[in-house]
Design an enzyme around this catalytic site. Structure first.
Site, PDB file in Angstrom:
ATOM      1  N   ARG A   1      -9.611   1.014   8.365  1.00 27.38           N
ATOM      2  CA  ARG A   1      -9.256  -0.352   8.744  1.00 27.38           C
ATOM      3  C   ARG A   1     -10.375  -1.039   9.513  1.00 27.38           C
ATOM      4  O   ARG A   1     -10.237  -2.204   9.872  1.00 27.38           O
ATOM      5  CB  ARG A   1      -8.005  -0.327   9.608  1.00 27.38           C
TER       6      ARG A   1
ATOM      7  N   ARG B   1      11.889  -5.945   5.520  1.00 33.24           N
ATOM      8  CA  ARG B   1      11.849  -4.511   5.833  1.00 33.24           C
ATOM      9  C   ARG B   1      12.322  -4.278   7.275  1.00 33.24           C
ATOM     10  O   ARG B   1      13.017  -3.309   7.557  1.00 33.24           O
ATOM     11  CB  ARG B   1      10.435  -3.949   5.640  1.00 33.24           C
TER      12      ARG B   1
ATOM     13  N   LYS C   1       0.836  -1.212   0.000  1.00 33.08           N
ATOM     14  CA  LYS C   1       0.000   0.000   0.000  1.00 33.08           C
ATOM     15  C   LYS C   1       0.868   1.259   0.000  1.00 33.08           C
ATOM     16  O   LYS C   1       0.677   2.139  -0.836  1.00 33.08           O
ATOM     17  CB  LYS C   1      -0.907   0.034   1.244  1.00 33.08           C
TER      18      LYS C   1
ATOM     19  N   ARG D   1      12.041  -1.149  11.899  1.00 33.82           N
ATOM     20  CA  ARG D   1      10.661  -0.895  12.377  1.00 33.82           C
ATOM     21  C   ARG D   1      10.260  -1.958  13.396  1.00 33.82           C
ATOM     22  O   ARG D   1      10.366  -3.158  13.112  1.00 33.82           O
ATOM     23  CB  ARG D   1       9.722  -0.921  11.159  1.00 33.82           C
TER      24      ARG D   1
ATOM     25  N   ARG E   1      -0.759  -8.932  13.249  1.00 32.78           N
ATOM     26  CA  ARG E   1      -1.231  -7.878  12.330  1.00 32.78           C
ATOM     27  C   ARG E   1      -2.087  -8.494  11.226  1.00 32.78           C
ATOM     28  O   ARG E   1      -3.112  -7.931  10.840  1.00 32.78           O
ATOM     29  CB  ARG E   1      -0.024  -7.132  11.734  1.00 32.78           C
TER      30      ARG E   1
HETATM   31  P1  B4P Z   1       3.807  -1.911   2.305  1.00 29.46           P
HETATM   32  O1  B4P Z   1       2.673  -2.829   2.172  1.00 29.46           O
HETATM   33  O2  B4P Z   1       3.866  -0.793   1.342  1.00 29.46           O
HETATM   34  O3  B4P Z   1       3.752  -1.582   3.831  1.00 29.46           O
HETATM   35  P2  B4P Z   1       2.789  -0.572   4.591  1.00 29.46           P
HETATM   36  O4  B4P Z   1       2.025   0.317   3.696  1.00 29.46           O
HETATM   37  O5  B4P Z   1       3.704   0.129   5.480  1.00 29.46           O
HETATM   38  O6  B4P Z   1       1.699  -1.430   5.333  1.00 29.46           O
HETATM   39  P3  B4P Z   1       1.528  -1.830   6.829  1.00 29.46           P
HETATM   40  O7  B4P Z   1       0.144  -2.348   6.916  1.00 29.46           O
HETATM   41  O8  B4P Z   1       2.639  -2.746   7.174  1.00 29.46           O
HETATM   42  O9  B4P Z   1       1.751  -0.604   7.797  1.00 29.46           O
HETATM   43  P4  B4P Z   1       0.907   0.641   8.347  1.00 29.46           P
HETATM   44  O10 B4P Z   1       1.919   1.704   8.490  1.00 29.46           O
HETATM   45  O11 B4P Z   1      -0.286   0.951   7.525  1.00 29.46           O
HETATM   46  O12 B4P Z   1       5.257  -2.604   2.109  1.00 29.46           O
HETATM   47  C1  B4P Z   1       5.781  -3.600   2.913  1.00 29.46           C
HETATM   48  C2  B4P Z   1       7.149  -4.054   2.384  1.00 29.46           C
HETATM   49  O13 B4P Z   1       7.000  -4.785   1.171  1.00 29.46           O
HETATM   50  C3  B4P Z   1       8.133  -2.911   2.060  1.00 29.46           C
HETATM   51  O14 B4P Z   1       9.389  -3.250   2.540  1.00 29.46           O
HETATM   52  C4  B4P Z   1       8.156  -2.843   0.545  1.00 29.46           C
HETATM   53  O15 B4P Z   1       9.384  -2.422   0.026  1.00 29.46           O
HETATM   54  C5  B4P Z   1       7.862  -4.285   0.163  1.00 29.46           C
HETATM   55  N1  B4P Z   1       7.179  -4.401  -1.128  1.00 29.46           N
HETATM   56  C6  B4P Z   1       6.161  -3.623  -1.546  1.00 29.46           C
HETATM   57  N2  B4P Z   1       5.757  -4.019  -2.785  1.00 29.46           N
HETATM   58  C7  B4P Z   1       6.539  -5.081  -3.123  1.00 29.46           C
HETATM   59  C8  B4P Z   1       6.609  -5.941  -4.267  1.00 29.46           C
HETATM   60  N3  B4P Z   1       5.798  -5.786  -5.312  1.00 29.46           N
HETATM   61  N4  B4P Z   1       7.514  -6.948  -4.259  1.00 29.46           N
HETATM   62  C9  B4P Z   1       8.354  -7.113  -3.209  1.00 29.46           C
HETATM   63  N5  B4P Z   1       8.347  -6.339  -2.113  1.00 29.46           N
HETATM   64  C10 B4P Z   1       7.454  -5.322  -2.062  1.00 29.46           C
HETATM   65  O16 B4P Z   1       0.371   0.171   9.791  1.00 29.46           O
HETATM   66  C11 B4P Z   1       1.212  -0.094  10.899  1.00 29.46           C
HETATM   67  C12 B4P Z   1       0.398  -0.160  12.202  1.00 29.46           C
HETATM   68  O17 B4P Z   1      -0.172   1.150  12.513  1.00 29.46           O
HETATM   69  C13 B4P Z   1      -0.816  -1.093  12.238  1.00 29.46           C
HETATM   70  O18 B4P Z   1      -0.473  -2.427  12.552  1.00 29.46           O
HETATM   71  C14 B4P Z   1      -1.707  -0.426  13.334  1.00 29.46           C
HETATM   72  O19 B4P Z   1      -1.294  -0.780  14.635  1.00 29.46           O
HETATM   73  C15 B4P Z   1      -1.457   1.068  13.139  1.00 29.46           C
HETATM   74  N6  B4P Z   1      -2.461   1.691  12.257  1.00 29.46           N
HETATM   75  C16 B4P Z   1      -2.203   2.285  11.050  1.00 29.46           C
HETATM   76  N7  B4P Z   1      -3.352   2.749  10.497  1.00 29.46           N
HETATM   77  C17 B4P Z   1      -4.355   2.426  11.368  1.00 29.46           C
HETATM   78  C18 B4P Z   1      -5.771   2.604  11.344  1.00 29.46           C
HETATM   79  N8  B4P Z   1      -6.388   3.212  10.301  1.00 29.46           N
HETATM   80  N9  B4P Z   1      -6.508   2.139  12.385  1.00 29.46           N
HETATM   81  C19 B4P Z   1      -5.919   1.561  13.439  1.00 29.46           C
HETATM   82  N10 B4P Z   1      -4.582   1.351  13.523  1.00 29.46           N
HETATM   83  C20 B4P Z   1      -3.794   1.775  12.502  1.00 29.46           C
END
Ligand code: B4P
Length: 190
Positions: A89, A128, A14, A134, A146
């Site tokens: 979410r 990552r 995402k 992280r 998660r």
């Molecule tokens: P991404 O999938 O881009 O990771 P993200 O957006 O950070 O999602 P995530 O759900 O983990 O975190 P968030 O900050 O929203 O990429 C992951 C990895 O994969 C990267 O290293 C990337 O380089 C790699 N990658 C991507 N595409 C690839 C491909 N095609 N091939 C290979 N590798 C690839 O949430 C974190 C925490 O915050 C949650 O657990 C929760 O506690 C809290 N939170 C955030 N929003 C919330 C909400 N709305 N409500 C409640 N809690 C919330």
């Protein structure tokens, strides 16, 4: 306005895809995860509370993230549109988002859902974790929490947007550029 929800389990891409899309479509990127991590870095009261939950892989309370999005929408009132990354979410967050956008005479244009299997998600997040340090990417137990929070509370939102005929599913496996092309094909047909 073009308002996209970029959706998928943790590690689906995402954040990665949002970065690619904001440039092409001139959109504001709103990532609740990034906003929360900024609060943690700045050691605010909200950040310290959020960190305890995030480090266990648990969602932060709805009222906290809804308030954050509300103020971000106010701050970017003149934008072309938004990419909501990691928000909503829960059903409560989705209902609140619809209300906030309605007040601004706009609505969600589409939910783009990235599909990736659990094995690949765990691999990406552990990788990552090694690079970024992280804390919620450090071990398989937190990552599994998660994924299970996602399956229980977040995945049902696909039905919510499907009922509004706004759900588009994209295979999230492959190179980052290939996936961006597929997502752009969806956006260009909207
Ligand atoms: P991404 O999938 O881009 O990771 P993200 O957006 O950070 O999602 P995530 O759900 O983990 O975190 P968030 O900050 O929203 O990429 C992951 C990895 O994969 C990267 O290293 C990337 O380089 C790699 N990658 C991507 N595409 C690839 C491909 N095609 N091939 C290979 N590798 C690839 O949430 C974190 C925490 O915050 C949650 O657990 C929760 O506690 C809290 N939170 C955030 N929003 C919330 C909400 N709305 N409500 C409640 N809690 C919330």
């Amino acid at each position: 306005m073009l308002n996209l929800v970029l959706f998928g389990p943790p590690g689906a891409g995402k954040g990665t895809q949002s970065e690619m899309l904001i440039k092409t479509h001139n959109l504001v990127h709103l990532s609740t995860g990034d906003i929360l991590r900024k609060e943690i870095t700045n050691k605010t009261k909200l950040g310290l509370e959020a960190k305890k939950l995030m480090d266990q892989g648990i969602l932060v309370p709805d009222n906290v993230v809804i308030g954050m999005i509300d103020s971000q929408l106010e701050n970017n009132i003149k934008s072309n549109g938004f990419i909501f990354d990691g928000f909503p979410r829960t059903k409560e967050q989705a209902l609140a988002l619809d209300k906030l956008l309605l007040k601004k005479n706009t609505a969600i244009s589409a939910m783009i859902s990235l599909k990736v299997d659990d094995q690949e998600l765990i691999k990406r997040l552990l990788e990552r974790g090694e690079i970024s340090g992280r804390s919620d990417d450090q071990n398989e137990e937190i990552i599994s929490n998660r994924i299970s929070e996602y399956n229980k509370k977040t995945a049902p939102l696909k039905l919510f947007y499907n009922n509004q005929q706004k759900l588009y599913e994209v295979n999230g496996l492959g190179t980052i550029n290939d996936i961006t092309m597929k997502v752009n094909t969806v956006i260009n047909k909207l």
